[in-house]
Design an enzyme around this catalytic site. Structure first.
Site, PDB file in Angstrom:
ATOM      1  N   GLU A   1     -10.364  -8.656  -0.630  1.00  0.00           N
ATOM      2  CA  GLU A   1     -10.863  -9.997  -0.337  1.00  0.00           C
ATOM      3  C   GLU A   1     -10.013 -11.055  -1.035  1.00  0.00           C
ATOM      4  OE1 GLU A   1     -15.466  -9.449   0.751  1.00  0.00           O
ATOM      5  OE2 GLU A   1     -15.097  -9.970  -1.313  1.00  0.00           O
TER       6      GLU A   1
ATOM      7  N   GLU B   1     -15.011  -3.084   5.556  1.00  0.00           N
ATOM      8  CA  GLU B   1     -16.331  -3.029   4.911  1.00  0.00           C
ATOM      9  C   GLU B   1     -17.326  -3.611   5.881  1.00  0.00           C
ATOM     10  OE1 GLU B   1     -16.978  -4.858   1.037  1.00  0.00           O
ATOM     11  OE2 GLU B   1     -15.002  -4.162   0.418  1.00  0.00           O
TER      12      GLU B   1
END
Ligand code: GAL
Length: 998
Positions: free
Chosen positions: A191, A284
């Site tokens: 991220e 994810e």
């Protein structure tokens, strides 16, 4: 965390409005470094074969018992998944700068070896930043005193991270598929999507990390996990992103956002914009939810993300041709020791398909249906969603439904129709018919009359022109569980909710054969369609088997029956034997079937049973197999009229006697001698820094941030020596420890107050009056503060350095006197700080309480001189007490009997904290006044199932009235006859004298 989420939602809306870009797809390989793992715009290839990647997240560091990795991997594999995605924790491997360890529980080899044994590919995610609800988001403690903007290309950070990146890179390289290992992909960073203004995306940083991995020998494709499909870090082999559409509030597990499905539909457009040359990859996707201190508990999270959620949201991913899908988490494990960041507690169960005690939730069985379907649907691997932004009422005419048409763009034949409710939140049933193009023209299904139905919070995938071996399903509204060609016969398993109406039609090259119910009570209606097709209408109830001519067997199942089927594959030879998918064996029955192998005419299954009633098995296998064993025991087989084998077996569940913790002999000692006048803190660290790299300028004359002195976990103690002016009436202090932290303060031996903690407060300003109204002029005193360190903050914003948010004393003053000064501040954390002493259990296992510094939590410590006393008796004053006891366990082989330490909440007094140490391993932090966790699973291997165990508990009473644990018990959380591999105890090393302990 919550700020960050709001930010992502706002951005999501923005990005969602963008039109798909015009970049053209291109075929590509993997940087030219190897050719075993490649990809194109549709899917990944392994050894030249397209693969659907359905994986689940597992963190090796959250399961310290290395011999249990295999159990988890086998469970993941038996669900029909082929991969596990795993973070690695920099701070755990390099707790002191330059001292990198892959020893003991930090050895990753058992993890990789277990993956090979189970036939599981690994998607490795080494960071350096991982987030993951771990302390510092994975950044090491020594980052607290290391200058530079972290997660950027500044030299200081690159220097700091290079050692770890190279070391982990080397580990991963050695375990790559190209070297005979399971690692197929390596994710860079995590991220890397939000940057603290004025900082922006740092391309030099990205390229530096890629180089570090490549230089350490990583040749498999590199991947990126953007926090949303926002186009960050796209200069990478395979770009992918996150999605958690049901959020993280487990308090109202049945309340879904009405637009939860719509809000993800822009993903496809974003995929075409940012990564058209690689598969649509979601690295994810929500597989559960984290739960915060004071939260609703993980059973609620499992419900929020339960089978209904799985059906709607994972099928929605199918609708976007997501051929690489990873669920975070599939097994969460435990935040043992100080792994957690302040946003989560000891359990990291996550409400995942496999619970913290490794038992299987219903979610697991629903996932098994979807994973097996994906695994036998190669047409999906080259598919495209056709009408992604125009789904309402499409193909059904029902305005309350949305249907995505997903067509195989390469084979040009198969269609998938993903039907779901327009409003994700409602529970109402909708009826519909499906009008779709097929190879024999447009059909409106069901053809034999009646309607299809879709429950609220449900979704279905209907197929058209779907190949199942030699058979072609013209269409099927009953969803496909799996199919297999066995002895030239195609066996097709379809399912629906109990009592639902469905139709399946087969195409034949000449007049269709007869279809007859050969087993079960279900009825079928048939109709011959044009072009030699045969439609069958049925309701899905129980199990009904239909024979269609000699070459096709159709199993019609309701969901409950479908849950019971397992699809295994006979292993081939060599290191990758367990990855083989050529020879399917289908077996119905059992809590878990792990594996199948064959010798001669015998099929040898391994599996787990949990029922005290006889379990019925049905084996669909080549006729050459005439005998079968389960866990080495011969099954007594019968043959059905349609050639499958049946057997029965009852679980063997021996009774074990567990120790009654309340009747054991407990010993106790005071763990706060620091407040006694005779105590000397000569060996404590003097807190005398006057400068810090921390962005938060200290308000105090010396820096009182624990991290600056090398203490990064557990309890931290502070001592302030001062001489009174005579005017002091009290002490005001501003402490910070992270959400839900607490502290207590003593003036000399006198308790003067506590902050008992609140999940909404990471810091607290307290004022604590001195006894008797004031102090005598020129008298000397010492203040002792005990505080929690709840873990370092995460560092989601690159260049924000949030993880350096200090733990310690932010400010203080004496009430009534401005002129009093502290002559010396001292600090104590875990013994040795970054030079922690217990290398067996690692840097995050123990904190700074006196008893921990002395090693009282370890097996073998001699407590003969201690007094008798149990934590259920507790103490009658504020303070810290330590308790120890031992007990034996004798659990027979061949079972999986997970155990937990269960506490019950004490109502009065109620403000206290306890830490639970099992054989020296810290496996529970209990906060009576906050919760929610009161049951602490402890895995076999930390608990010695065949011998002596030491249980130690620290009890910190925040109130003047003291504290006691209401009740404490060792309890079984499941009883399963199991074929899991032998569990080896982690080293349960005993106490040795601790030189320099104070
Ligand atoms: C993701 C992040 C993970 C984890 C998850 C929430 O955005 O990548 O590391 O923090 O959120 O559990």
């Amino acid at each position: 965390m919550f700020l960050r989420r709001a930010f992502i939602c706002a951005l999501t809306a923005l990005v969602g409005a963008r039109a798909p870009g015009l970049r053209l797809p291109r075929q590509t390989e993997t940087d030219g470094l190897q050719n075993m793992v490649t990809w194109d715009e549709y899917s990944l290839f392994i050894n030249g074969t397209r693969v659907n990647i359905f994986s689940g997240e597992v963190h090796p560091f959250r399961m310290p018992v290395q011999s249990l990795h295999l159990d988890v991997f086998q469970k993941v594999k038996s669900m029909g998944f082929n991969a596990v995605s795993a973070y690695f924790h920099w701070g755990m491997h390099e707790p002191k700068r330059g001292e990198i360890s892959f020893e003991g529980f930090r050895d990753l080899q058992p993890f990789f070896d277990a993956a090979m044994k189970a036939g599981i590919y690994i998607i490795a995610r080494p960071g350096p930043y991982i987030n993951a609800e771990v302390t510092g988001g994975g950044l090491p403690g020594w980052g607290q005193h290391t200058a530079g903007l972290w997660r950027t290309s500044n030299a200081s950070f690159i220097d700091a991270s290079a050692g770890y990146m190279k070391a982990i890179g080397t580990q991963l390289a050695a375990n790559q598929i190209t070297n005979g290992g399971p690692v197929i992909l390596v994710q860079v960073e995590n991220e890397y999507s939000g940057y603290q203004p004025p900082y922006t995306e740092d391309f030099a940083y990205e390229s530096e990390l890629k180089s570090l991995l490549r230089e350490s020998g990583v040749t498999v494709p590199l991947t990126v996990n953007d926090a949303w499909p926002g186009g960050h870090f796209t200069d990478i082999d395979i770009y992918g992103y996150d999605s958690y559409p049901n959020g993280f509030n487990c308090s109202f597990p049945d309340d879904w956002l009405s637009g939860a499905v719509d809000s993800t539909e822009y993903f496809w457009g974003a995929h075409l914009q940012y990564s058209p040359q690689s598969p649509n990859a979601v690295f994810e996707f929500q597989g559960g939810s984290l739960d915060a201190w004071g939260g609703a508990g993980y059973e609620n999270c499992a419900q929020l993300t339960g089978p209904a959620f799985e059906r709607v949201f994972y099928k929605n991913e199918f609708a976007m041709s997501t051929t690489m899908l990873n669920l975070y988490m599939v097994f969460g494990g435990t935040n043992w020791g100080g792994i957690a960041h302040p946003g989560v507690y000891t359990s990291y169960d996550y409400g995942a398909a496999i619970a913290e005690d490794r038992t299987l939730r219903e979610k697991y069985y629903e996932l098994k249906l979807q994973a097996n379907f994906r695994a036998v649907s190669p047409a999906f691997l080259t598919s495209r969603p056709i009408n992604i932004f125009n789904t309402q009422s499409s193909f059904t005419g029902n305005q309350a439904l949305k249907t995505t048409q997903v067509l195989d763009a390469v084979g040009n034949k198969t269609g998938f129709y993903v039907v779901r409710q327009l409003d994700a939140s409602i529970d109402a049933v909708q009826t519909y018919t499906l009008t779709v193009p097929t190879s024999i023209g447009t059909l409106t299904i069901p053809i034999l009359g009646g309607n299809l139905a879709l429950n609220g919070k449900d979704s279905k995938i209907h197929v058209v022109d779907y190949e199942a071996g030699q058979s072609t399903l013209l269409y099927s509204t009953g969803e496909i569980l799996t199919w297999a060609t066995i002895d030239e016969r195609d066996v097709v398993l379809v399912y629906g909710n109990s009592g639902e109406l469905h139709e399946t039609a087969f195409k034949f090259s000449s007049a269709p054969p007869a279809a007859t119910v050969i087993s079960g009570t279900g009825k079928i209606k048939t109709q011959v369609l044009s072009n030699n097709s045969l439609a069958l209408q049925y309701t899905t109830t129980g199990q009904t088997v239909v024979e269609i001519g000699n070459n096709t067997l159709l199993y019609i199942l309701d969901r409950e029956s479908a849950y019971q089927f397992w699809v295994l594959h006979l292993p081939s030879a060599g290191a990758f034997a367990q990855f083989d998918t050529a020879n399917p064996i289908v077996i119905k029955g059992g809590y878990l079937i792990r594996s199948v192998a064959s010798t001669g005419n015998t099929l040898a299954f391994t599996g787990d049973l949990n029922s005290t009633h006889p379990v019925s098995f049905e084996i669909i296998a080549p006729g050459a197999f005439t005998s079968a064993t389960l866990n080495g025991v011969k099954l007594s087989l019968a043959k059905t009229k349609y050639g499958t084998l049946t057997a029965q077996k009852t679980a063997v569940l021996p009774t074990v006697t567990l120790p009654d913790l309340s009747t054991l002999q407990w010993k106790t000692a005071d763990s706060l001698p620091e407040i006694q006048p005779q105590y000397s803190d000569a060996l404590w660290t003097v807190a005398n820094h006057t400068t810090t790299i921390n962005a938060l300028a200290p308000l105090t004359p010396v820096v009182l941030y624990a991290g600056d002195y090398g203490f990064h976990t557990g309890n931290i103690l502070w001592r302030a020596h001062f001489t009174a002016t005579g005017a002091e009436e009290g002490f005001a202090v501003h402490m910070q420890g992270g959400a839900a932290f607490g502290y207590s303060v003593w003036l000399d031996a006198t308790f003067i107050g506590s902050w008992e903690g609140d999940p909404n407060f990471a810091d607290f300003n307290g004022t604590h009056a001195f006894p008797g109204g004031g102090l005598r002029k020129a008298s000397t005193h010492v203040l002792t503060i005990v505080q929690d360190h709840m873990g370092n903050e995460e560092d989601w914003w690159a260049a924000g350095n949030d993880f350096q948010t200090p733990r310690g004393v932010l400010d203080y003053h004496f009430i009534g006197s401005n002129s009093t000064s502290v002559t010396i501040w001292k600090v104590a954390g875990n013994l040795g700080g970054e030079d922690y002493v217990d290398t067996t259990r690692g840097p995050l296992n123990e904190g700074g309480l006196f008893g921990e510094r002395q090693g009282w939590h370890l097996p073998g410590f001699n407590d003969a001189a201690w007094a008798r006393g149990a934590p259920t008796q507790g103490i009658a004053h504020a303070g810290v007490a330590f308790y120890r006891t031992t007990f034996n366990l004798n659990v027979p082989q061949g079972v999986d009997y997970p155990l937990a330490i269960a506490l019950t909440k004490s109502m009065t007094p109620s403000n206290f904290r306890a830490q639970i140490y099992v054989n020296g391993y810290s496996f529970g932090k209990y906060v009576n006044n906050i919760g929610p966790q009161s049951v602490f699973p402890v895995p076999q291997g930390i608990l010695n199932y065949n011998g002596l165990n030491t249980l130690a508990i620290s009890l910190w009473a925040n109130d003047a009235g003291g504290a006691r644990i209401d009740s404490l018990a060792l309890k079984l959380t499941a009883q399963i006859e199991s074929s899991m591999g032998a569990v080896e105890n982690q080293p349960l090393t005993v106490w040795t004298s601790r030189p320099g302990a104070f």
